[in-house]
Design an enzyme around this catalytic site. Structure first.
Site, PDB file in Angstrom:
ATOM      1  N   HIS A 123     -20.790  -4.561   0.310  1.00  0.00           N
ATOM      2  CA  HIS A 123     -20.175  -4.075  -0.920  1.00  0.00           C
ATOM      3  C   HIS A 123     -19.278  -2.871  -0.681  1.00  0.00           C
ATOM      4  O   HIS A 123     -18.584  -2.415  -1.575  1.00  0.00           O
ATOM      5  CB  HIS A 123     -21.250  -3.791  -1.976  1.00  0.00           C
ATOM      6  CG  HIS A 123     -21.904  -5.035  -2.457  1.00  0.00           C
ATOM      7  ND1 HIS A 123     -23.032  -5.041  -3.225  1.00  0.00           N
ATOM      8  CD2 HIS A 123     -21.594  -6.344  -2.274  1.00  0.00           C
ATOM      9  CE1 HIS A 123     -23.381  -6.289  -3.502  1.00  0.00           C
ATOM     10  NE2 HIS A 123     -22.525  -7.105  -2.932  1.00  0.00           N
ATOM     11  N   SER A 182     -16.505  -8.883  -0.841  1.00  0.00           N
ATOM     12  CA  SER A 182     -16.551 -10.187  -0.169  1.00  0.00           C
ATOM     13  C   SER A 182     -15.168 -10.604   0.307  1.00  0.00           C
ATOM     14  O   SER A 182     -14.155 -10.272  -0.312  1.00  0.00           O
ATOM     15  CB  SER A 182     -17.086 -11.249  -1.134  1.00  0.00           C
ATOM     16  OG  SER A 182     -18.441 -11.035  -1.411  1.00  0.00           O
ATOM     17  N   LYS A 228     -22.575 -19.473 -11.037  1.00  0.00           N
ATOM     18  CA  LYS A 228     -22.274 -20.307  -9.868  1.00  0.00           C
ATOM     19  C   LYS A 228     -23.441 -20.281  -8.889  1.00  0.00           C
ATOM     20  O   LYS A 228     -23.804 -21.309  -8.303  1.00  0.00           O
ATOM     21  CB  LYS A 228     -21.002 -19.808  -9.191  1.00  0.00           C
ATOM     22  CG  LYS A 228     -20.524 -20.745  -8.094  1.00  0.00           C
ATOM     23  CD  LYS A 228     -19.132 -20.397  -7.607  1.00  0.00           C
ATOM     24  CE  LYS A 228     -18.695 -21.439  -6.596  1.00  0.00           C
ATOM     25  NZ  LYS A 228     -17.307 -21.328  -6.211  1.00  0.00           N
ATOM     26  N   ASP A 229     -24.048 -19.098  -8.710  1.00  0.00           N
ATOM     27  CA  ASP A 229     -25.201 -19.003  -7.812  1.00  0.00           C
ATOM     28  C   ASP A 229     -26.402 -19.757  -8.370  1.00  0.00           C
ATOM     29  O   ASP A 229     -27.183 -20.343  -7.617  1.00  0.00           O
ATOM     30  CB  ASP A 229     -25.560 -17.530  -7.562  1.00  0.00           C
ATOM     31  CG  ASP A 229     -24.607 -16.868  -6.588  1.00  0.00           C
ATOM     32  OD1 ASP A 229     -24.647 -15.625  -6.457  1.00  0.00           O
ATOM     33  OD2 ASP A 229     -23.814 -17.587  -5.942  1.00  0.00           O
ATOM     34  N   GLU A 259     -40.071 -26.748  16.089  1.00  0.00           N
ATOM     35  CA  GLU A 259     -39.498 -27.336  14.876  1.00  0.00           C
ATOM     36  C   GLU A 259     -37.995 -27.534  15.060  1.00  0.00           C
ATOM     37  O   GLU A 259     -37.368 -26.918  15.934  1.00  0.00           O
ATOM     38  CB  GLU A 259     -39.768 -26.430  13.667  1.00  0.00           C
ATOM     39  CG  GLU A 259     -41.219 -26.429  13.220  1.00  0.00           C
ATOM     40  CD  GLU A 259     -41.576 -27.733  12.516  1.00  0.00           C
ATOM     41  OE1 GLU A 259     -42.065 -28.640  13.212  1.00  0.00           O
ATOM     42  OE2 GLU A 259     -41.399 -27.832  11.300  1.00  0.00           O
TER      43      GLU A 259
END
Lengths: 88, 376
Positions: B201, B205, B227-228, B271
Site C-alpha cells: 500500500h 497495486s 469482486k473479491d 503431497e
C-alpha cells in the site's frame, strides 16, 4: 486521528495532471452491467484468440513430452527382443 | 465507519486498507488471489484450531485419535477434510499469485516480493509439519526423508538432524515439536501478510498494463470488495466440492496405514504441491547437490527483483517472453508429474532435463526481453 504513515498514496496525493479534462458519469447514474453480455462475451473469444499462440504451443509440447515419456516407460517395462538370448 | 475512523486508529487503518484504498480500475482476476490467500489462511487457522481441540500429539495416539474423532466429534470429518483440502487450495492460490507476479513484473516492488517469498517458505514449512501430525506411513516417512536431507550439510549435518529429531530417529519428540511449530507458524504468516500489505500500500497495486495508474483509480469499496467476494465464491465452491464429494482425491492412500518405522512404503512422495521440488531434488545424483537444488528451486524467487529491468513492466508486450513464461508453466506441471513417478527410466533423464529448463528460465528471461527493448 490519522497516523502519519498513512499519508502515502491516497486520493489527493496520487498524480498531478495538467492540461487534461476528464469527464465521467457517476456510478449511481449508469447501469452497473451495461454491455456485460453483448460486449463481454465476444471479448472472451477475442482474448482467447490473442493469447492462443502464446499458451497452446508450450502446453502441446509439454503434453508431447509427457506422452512420449509414458510410452517409453511402458516399453521399457516389457520384455525386449533378445533380452534373454544369453539364457538359451 | 467514517465518523469512527476520525477518532480510532484501528478504524482508520481498516478504512485506508479496504474501504477508501485507491485501486487501479483495470486489475484483472489475477489480482484476486491476494485476498483469496487471506481467505485460505483464515480458513486454515480456524479449521486447524478446531482440529487441535481434539488432537493429541503422541506416536501411540495421534493416528487413532484422528480416525476416532471422525465418528465421535460432531462435524470433525468436515473440519479435517476442509483443512486437508484447504492446504491444497492454499498452494493453488500461492502458485497462481506468484505466477501473476512473475508475468506482470510485480517483483519490482522489492519489499513486497521479498516478504512474499518468506511467506511462501513459511507456508511450505507449515504444510510439511502439518502433514506429519496424523502419523500415517507417508507422514512418518516423509518426515524421515525431508529431515534426513539436513545430514548433507558438511561437518554439522548429522548433529543438526539429531537436534531436529530430538532423538536418533523421527519419534515422539519430533511429533510433539512439529505440532507446536505447526500451530505457531500460521500466526507468523498472518503477521507477515500484514507486512506484505503494508509495503504494497506504500506504492499501490500494479495493473496488467504495467504502467502507472495513479491518474485512474477507484475506491476499493464496493468495487473490489464485491469482486473479491465473487472470486471467493468461485474459489470456495470447488473447495467445498472436494470436501463433500472427493475429500481424498488429492491424498495418498498410504497415509491410511499407521506409521511404521520398520516398513518402508514403495513410493515415498510428498503431497502434489511439493512434487516439483521433489523432482528437482531427485534429479541431482549427489545428496548435497540435490538439497542445494531443492533450496534453490524456491530461493531463486529472491533473485527476481534483481533481474534486468525492462522498458515496460511485465511480459504483456514481450511475445518471446510470453512464450518462455508459458513454457515455464509447462515445465512446472511436468516437474510435478515427474515427482510422482518412481526413479526409473525415462523419468530420471526427463526430470534432469526439466530441472535444468526450470532454472534456465531465470537466466534467459532477462536477456530475451532486453533484446526486444534494443530492437525497438
Amino acid at each position: 486521528m490519522r497516523p502519519s504513515f498513512l499519508l502515502r498514496k491516497e486520493f489527493g496525493n496520487l498524480a498531478v495532471i495538467r492540461g487534461t479534462v476528464k469527464y465521467h458519469l457517476s456510478p449511481l447514474e449508469q447501469r452497473a452491467f451495461a454491455g456485460a453480455i453483448s460486449q463481454g462475451v465476444p471479448n472472451i473469444f477475442w482474448r482467447f484468440r490473442q493469447s492462443f499462440f502464446y499458451v497452446v504451443p508450450p502446453m502441446l509440447l509439454s503434453y508431447l513430452v509427457y506422452y512420449t515419456a509414458e510410452m517409453e516407460h511402458d516399453r521399457l517395462q516389457r520384455k525386449q527382443p533378445g533380452q534373454f538370448d544369453h539364457e538359451k | 465507519m467514517y465518523k469512527a475512523s476520525r477518532f480510532s486508529p484501528l478504524a482508520s487503518v481498516i478504512r485506508h486498507t479496504v474501504i477508501t484504498l485507491p485501486t487501479p480500475v483495470n486489475i484483472s482476476t489475477w489480482w484476486n488471489f491476494g485476498s483469496l490467500l487471506g481467505v485460505c489462511l483464515a480458513t486454515q487457522i480456524f479449521s486447524g484450531l478446531v482440529l487441535s481441540l481434539h488432537f493429541t500429539a503422541h506416536t501411540d495416539l495421534s493416528f487413532y485419535v484422528v480416525i476416532q474423532s471422525f465418528g465421535d466429534v460432531y462435524y470433525n470429518w468436515w473440519f479435517r477434510a476442509l483443512h486437508a483440502n484447504g492446504a491444497s487450495f492454499f498452494f493453488i492460490g500461492l502458485y497462481l499469485h506468484i505466477a501473476r507476479g512473475m508475468y506482470y513484473g510485480s517483483y519490482v516492488f522489492k519489499e513486497v516480493w521479498s516478504v512474499g517469498v518468506v511467506i511462501l517458505l513459511l507456508v511450505m514449512a507449515s504444510a510439511f509439519l502439518g502433514y506429519v501430525l496424523p502419523w500415517g506411513q507417508m507422514s512418518f516417512w516423509g518426515a524421515t526423508v525431508i529431515t534426513s536431507l539436513f545430514s548433507a550439510l558438511p561437518i554439522i549435518g548429522s548433529d543438526v538432524v539429531i537436534w531436529l529429531w530430538g532423538g536418533f530417529s523421527v519419534d515422539n519428540a519430533t511429533l510433539t515439536r512439529f505440532f507446536g511449530l505447526h500451530f505457531l507458524l500460521p500466526f507468523t504468516v498472518a503477521g507477515l501478510a500484514g507486512l506484505h500489505l503494508f509495503f504494497l500500500h506504500d506504492q499501490g497495486s500494479s495493473n496488467p498494463l504495467g504502467v502507472s495508474s495513479d491518474f485512474n483509480k477507484v475506491v476499493f469499496h464496493h468495487y473490489y470488495v464485491l469482486k473479491d467476494l465473487v472470486g471467493a465464491c468461485f474459489f470456495v465452491g470447488p473447495l467445498l466440492g472436494l470436501v463433500y464429494f472427493y475429500p481424498w482425491l488429492l491424498g495418498d492412500p498410504e497415509n491410511f496405514i499407521e506409521g511404521n518405522p520398520l516398513v518402508t512404503p514403495h513410493h515415498i512422495q510428498p503431497e502434489w504441491y511439493f512434487l516439483f521440488a521433489y523432482a528437482i531434488l531427485r534429479a541431482v545424483p549427489n545428496k548435497l547437490g540435490g538439497v542445494v537444488a531443492l533450496a534453490a528451486a524456491v530461493l531463486i524467487l529472491f533473485y527476481m527483483p534483481f533481474s534486468p529491468k525492462t522498458s515496460i513492466k511485465g511480459l504483456s508486450f514481450y511475445p518471446w517472453g510470453k512464450v518462455l513464461f508459458f513454457s515455464l508453466i509447462g515445465v512446472f506441471i511436468l516437474l510435478t508429474w515427474a515427482g510422482s513417478k518412481p526413479v526409473e527410466e525415462p523419468y530420471v533423464v526427463v526430470s534432469q532435463v526439466l530441472s535444468f529448463l526450470y532454472f534456465f528460465y531465470f537466466l534467459l528471461i532477462g536477456p530475451l526481453t532486453r533484446i526486444q527493448d534494443k530492437l525497438l
